[in-house]
Design a protein around this motif. Sequence first.
Motif, PDB file in Angstrom:
ATOM      1  N   LEU A 277       0.809  -1.202  -0.025  1.00  0.00           N
ATOM      2  CA  LEU A 277      -0.136   0.038  -0.105  1.00  0.00           C
ATOM      3  C   LEU A 277       0.898   1.240  -0.128  1.00  0.00           C
ATOM      4  CD1 LEU A 277      -2.906  -1.069   2.513  1.00  0.00           C
ATOM      5  CD2 LEU A 277      -2.638  -1.540   0.048  1.00  0.00           C
ATOM      6  N   SER A 278       0.152   2.155  -0.435  1.00  0.00           N
ATOM      7  CA  SER A 278       0.888   3.554  -0.700  1.00  0.00           C
ATOM      8  C   SER A 278       1.402   4.015   0.806  1.00  0.00           C
ATOM      9  CB  SER A 278      -0.241   4.729  -1.068  1.00  0.00           C
ATOM     10  OG  SER A 278       0.384   5.993  -0.582  1.00  0.00           O
ATOM     11  N   ARG A 279       2.768   4.565   0.911  1.00  0.00           N
ATOM     12  CA  ARG A 279       3.298   4.766   2.386  1.00  0.00           C
ATOM     13  C   ARG A 279       2.987   6.547   2.202  1.00  0.00           C
ATOM     14  NH1 ARG A 279       8.883   5.273   1.332  1.00  0.00           N
ATOM     15  NH2 ARG A 279       8.564   5.301  -1.016  1.00  0.00           N
ATOM     16  N   ASN A 280       3.127   7.107   1.290  1.00  0.00           N
ATOM     17  CA  ASN A 280       3.066   8.818   1.153  1.00  0.00           C
ATOM     18  C   ASN A 280       1.736   9.453   1.204  1.00  0.00           C
ATOM     19  OD1 ASN A 280       5.701   9.309   1.863  1.00  0.00           O
ATOM     20  ND2 ASN A 280       6.052   8.965  -0.538  1.00  0.00           N
ATOM     21  N   GLY A 281       0.544   8.508   1.030  1.00  0.00           N
ATOM     22  CA  GLY A 281      -0.900   8.690   1.031  1.00  0.00           C
ATOM     23  C   GLY A 281      -1.042   9.817   0.065  1.00  0.00           C
ATOM     24  N   ALA A 282      -1.767  10.950   0.674  1.00  0.00           N
ATOM     25  CA  ALA A 282      -2.084  12.046  -0.308  1.00  0.00           C
ATOM     26  C   ALA A 282      -1.127  12.927  -0.888  1.00  0.00           C
ATOM     27  CB  ALA A 282      -2.857  13.078   0.733  1.00  0.00           C
ATOM     28  N   LYS A 283       0.324  12.835  -0.451  1.00  0.00           N
ATOM     29  CA  LYS A 283       1.372  13.632  -0.787  1.00  0.00           C
ATOM     30  C   LYS A 283       2.168  12.752  -1.913  1.00  0.00           C
ATOM     31  CE  LYS A 283       2.236  16.745   2.868  1.00  0.00           C
ATOM     32  NZ  LYS A 283       2.837  16.948   4.009  1.00  0.00           N
ATOM     33  N   SER A 284       1.560  11.577  -2.269  1.00  0.00           N
ATOM     34  CA  SER A 284       2.666  10.833  -3.282  1.00  0.00           C
ATOM     35  C   SER A 284       2.764  11.478  -4.512  1.00  0.00           C
ATOM     36  CB  SER A 284       1.920   9.566  -3.476  1.00  0.00           C
ATOM     37  OG  SER A 284       1.776   8.792  -2.476  1.00  0.00           O
ATOM     38  N   VAL A 285       1.605  12.021  -5.031  1.00  0.00           N
ATOM     39  CA  VAL A 285       1.609  12.822  -6.432  1.00  0.00           C
ATOM     40  C   VAL A 285       2.576  13.848  -6.434  1.00  0.00           C
ATOM     41  CG1 VAL A 285      -0.054  13.722  -8.102  1.00  0.00           C
ATOM     42  CG2 VAL A 285      -0.682  11.800  -6.870  1.00  0.00           C
ATOM     43  N   ALA A 286       2.215  14.704  -5.367  1.00  0.00           N
ATOM     44  CA  ALA A 286       3.236  16.083  -5.377  1.00  0.00           C
ATOM     45  C   ALA A 286       4.559  15.613  -5.331  1.00  0.00           C
ATOM     46  CB  ALA A 286       2.737  16.730  -4.271  1.00  0.00           C
ATOM     47  N   LEU A 287       5.004  14.699  -4.303  1.00  0.00           N
ATOM     48  CA  LEU A 287       6.377  14.302  -4.051  1.00  0.00           C
ATOM     49  C   LEU A 287       7.043  13.584  -5.384  1.00  0.00           C
ATOM     50  CD1 LEU A 287       5.940  12.751  -0.455  1.00  0.00           C
ATOM     51  CD2 LEU A 287       7.313  14.836  -1.246  1.00  0.00           C
ATOM     52  N   GLY A 288       6.216  12.895  -6.022  1.00  0.00           N
ATOM     53  CA  GLY A 288       6.567  12.129  -7.098  1.00  0.00           C
ATOM     54  C   GLY A 288       6.888  13.103  -8.309  1.00  0.00           C
ATOM     55  N   ALA A 289       5.991  14.218  -8.401  1.00  0.00           N
ATOM     56  CA  ALA A 289       6.041  15.114  -9.576  1.00  0.00           C
ATOM     57  C   ALA A 289       7.412  15.903  -9.190  1.00  0.00           C
ATOM     58  CB  ALA A 289       4.843  16.127  -9.469  1.00  0.00           C
ATOM     59  N   ALA A 290       7.684  16.358  -7.883  1.00  0.00           N
ATOM     60  CA  ALA A 290       9.052  17.223  -7.533  1.00  0.00           C
ATOM     61  C   ALA A 290      10.126  16.292  -7.925  1.00  0.00           C
ATOM     62  CB  ALA A 290       8.977  17.386  -6.131  1.00  0.00           C
ATOM     63  N   SER A 291      10.063  14.834  -7.997  1.00  0.00           N
ATOM     64  CA  SER A 291      11.411  14.353  -8.400  1.00  0.00           C
ATOM     65  C   SER A 291      11.512  14.457  -9.827  1.00  0.00           C
ATOM     66  CB  SER A 291      11.244  12.724  -7.921  1.00  0.00           C
ATOM     67  OG  SER A 291      10.190  11.958  -8.723  1.00  0.00           O
ATOM     68  N   LEU A 292      10.548  14.624 -10.631  1.00  0.00           N
ATOM     69  CA  LEU A 292      10.618  14.824 -12.103  1.00  0.00           C
ATOM     70  C   LEU A 292      11.632  15.824 -12.320  1.00  0.00           C
ATOM     71  CD1 LEU A 292       6.897  14.980 -13.429  1.00  0.00           C
ATOM     72  CD2 LEU A 292       8.832  13.041 -13.952  1.00  0.00           C
ATOM     73  N   THR A 293      11.690  16.833 -11.700  1.00  0.00           N
ATOM     74  CA  THR A 293      12.273  18.075 -11.972  1.00  0.00           C
ATOM     75  C   THR A 293      14.050  17.839 -11.697  1.00  0.00           C
ATOM     76  OG1 THR A 293      12.263  19.159 -10.094  1.00  0.00           O
ATOM     77  CG2 THR A 293      10.659  19.436 -11.567  1.00  0.00           C
ATOM     78  N   ALA A 294      14.188  16.937 -10.853  1.00  0.00           N
ATOM     79  CA  ALA A 294      15.900  16.669 -10.350  1.00  0.00           C
ATOM     80  C   ALA A 294      16.472  15.873 -11.396  1.00  0.00           C
ATOM     81  CB  ALA A 294      15.502  16.145  -8.993  1.00  0.00           C
ATOM     82  N   GLY A 295      15.960  15.422 -12.471  1.00  0.00           N
ATOM     83  CA  GLY A 295      16.888  14.865 -13.542  1.00  0.00           C
ATOM     84  C   GLY A 295      16.968  13.436 -13.237  1.00  0.00           C
ATOM     85  N   ILE A 296      16.384  13.021 -12.223  1.00  0.00           N
ATOM     86  CA  ILE A 296      16.447  11.380 -11.924  1.00  0.00           C
ATOM     87  C   ILE A 296      15.572  10.863 -12.968  1.00  0.00           C
ATOM     88  CG2 ILE A 296      15.718   9.722 -10.055  1.00  0.00           C
ATOM     89  CD1 ILE A 296      15.469  12.055  -8.106  1.00  0.00           C
ATOM     90  N   HIS A 297      14.465  11.184 -13.323  1.00  0.00           N
ATOM     91  CA  HIS A 297      13.567  10.470 -14.215  1.00  0.00           C
ATOM     92  C   HIS A 297      13.528  11.142 -15.551  1.00  0.00           C
ATOM     93  CE1 HIS A 297      12.021   8.202 -10.988  1.00  0.00           C
ATOM     94  NE2 HIS A 297      12.046   9.266 -10.246  1.00  0.00           N
ATOM     95  N   ARG A 298      13.996  10.415 -16.601  1.00  0.00           N
ATOM     96  CA  ARG A 298      13.959  11.214 -18.178  1.00  0.00           C
ATOM     97  C   ARG A 298      12.430  11.031 -18.704  1.00  0.00           C
ATOM     98  NH1 ARG A 298      17.272   7.965 -21.932  1.00  0.00           N
ATOM     99  NH2 ARG A 298      16.819   6.212 -20.405  1.00  0.00           N
ATOM    100  N   LEU A 299      12.130  12.231 -19.062  1.00  0.00           N
ATOM    101  CA  LEU A 299      10.940  12.319 -19.695  1.00  0.00           C
ATOM    102  C   LEU A 299      11.145  12.329 -21.286  1.00  0.00           C
ATOM    103  CD1 LEU A 299       8.857  14.738 -17.638  1.00  0.00           C
ATOM    104  CD2 LEU A 299       8.212  12.433 -18.005  1.00  0.00           C
ATOM    105  N   PRO A 300      10.277  12.036 -22.292  1.00  0.00           N
ATOM    106  CA  PRO A 300      10.438  12.080 -23.707  1.00  0.00           C
ATOM    107  C   PRO A 300      10.461  13.480 -24.023  1.00  0.00           C
ATOM    108  CG  PRO A 300       8.467  10.713 -23.143  1.00  0.00           C
ATOM    109  CD  PRO A 300       8.807  11.411 -21.975  1.00  0.00           C
ATOM    110  N   GLU A 301      11.627  13.658 -24.985  1.00  0.00           N
ATOM    111  CA  GLU A 301      11.646  15.178 -25.688  1.00  0.00           C
ATOM    112  C   GLU A 301      10.950  15.218 -26.722  1.00  0.00           C
ATOM    113  OE1 GLU A 301      13.509  17.272 -23.989  1.00  0.00           O
ATOM    114  OE2 GLU A 301      13.937  15.843 -22.501  1.00  0.00           O
ATOM    115  N   VAL A 302      10.336  14.333 -27.502  1.00  0.00           N
ATOM    116  CA  VAL A 302       9.598  14.184 -28.710  1.00  0.00           C
ATOM    117  C   VAL A 302       8.396  13.493 -28.567  1.00  0.00           C
ATOM    118  CG1 VAL A 302      11.354  15.188 -30.222  1.00  0.00           C
ATOM    119  CG2 VAL A 302      10.955  12.678 -30.109  1.00  0.00           C
ATOM    120  N   ASN A 303       7.169  13.467 -29.338  1.00  0.00           N
ATOM    121  CA  ASN A 303       6.313  12.973 -29.148  1.00  0.00           C
ATOM    122  C   ASN A 303       6.395  11.308 -29.807  1.00  0.00           C
ATOM    123  OD1 ASN A 303       4.038  13.727 -27.912  1.00  0.00           O
ATOM    124  ND2 ASN A 303       3.660  15.380 -28.856  1.00  0.00           N
TER     125      ASN A 303
END
Length: 305
Positions: A277-303
């Motif tokens: 089960l989720s550990r971070n509860g209601a904050k999971s989405v925001a905490l995960g989104a914050a990690s997107l900006t740290a360069g840990i997770h690559r996002l596609p550059e093109v469609n």
Amino acid sequence: MTGVRAGVDIGATKTLVVMCDEDGRELDSTSAPSQSHQGGAAILDRVAELVSSLVPDDAVLAGVGVGAAGVVDPVTGTVLVTGDSFTGWAGTPVNAELSARLRGVPVRTVNDVDGFLLGELLPEERNVLGVAAGTGVGGALFVDGRLLYGGATGAGEIGHVGRYGEERCTCGQIGHLEAYASGRALARRYAEATGRTLAAEAVAAAALAGDHAAQTVFTDAGRFLGQAIAHAAGLLGVATCVLGGSVVKSWALLEKPVREALEERPLLSGKPVSVRLSRNGAKSVALGAASLTAGIHRLPEVNNP
Ligand SMILES: [Zn+2]
């Protein structure tokens, strides 16, 4: 000056912002009602106000990650499809328009269940399925150490595949997981069986008090959820699943049918599928989104059609 990163969860009713340090540790958080029916500009004005209010005086905002409900284009952050919980939001290029409100700070946006999954990953994990069962049922896939996006229709929509019975789904098709395992589905199926209209939480309370019809709708939800997890695990080689969302608060009712369905469908590799089960509860989405900006997770550059 130290750098800080914000994670934002734009929900239909509430917008939550978590401010993190460079290592992703939470420093502060705030929330306010979403402007969900006021259009994209008003929604982003509210987000920008909340983010700005949390930046410490001695810090510089280095990035903002957003988790948004609906199918999201991972390149532009445009929400392509929303339900009726938003008005004037679909089509808003979130990355560019939020960045413009925050002096050009880089913004990356993903689907909220993708954000949830990132917010729940343990450091060593490389293959995890995320399922959020609340108003609807959403899924996200982290495979070989990266989020799986797929094409414009979005990967991981576990709520809208399969045929578990004859119930009509919110998407108009028949028998999808969401038609059994969402909060709305639990309430609707209980009302159909008994003539009594109760919210999903009240159906859960009735089930715990021994109401047979209530127990049946939860047992069905758990069984089909377990089957869906087993299918995804077998197809993608992902033997770990994290569950979140309001429906999963009734885990006491779901755990047995979920585990039985998984035990009946062992992976070819013989590896057991583990569910937590989720550990971070209601904050999971925001905490995960914050990690997107740290360069840990690559996002596609093109469609990726
Ligand atoms: Zn559906």
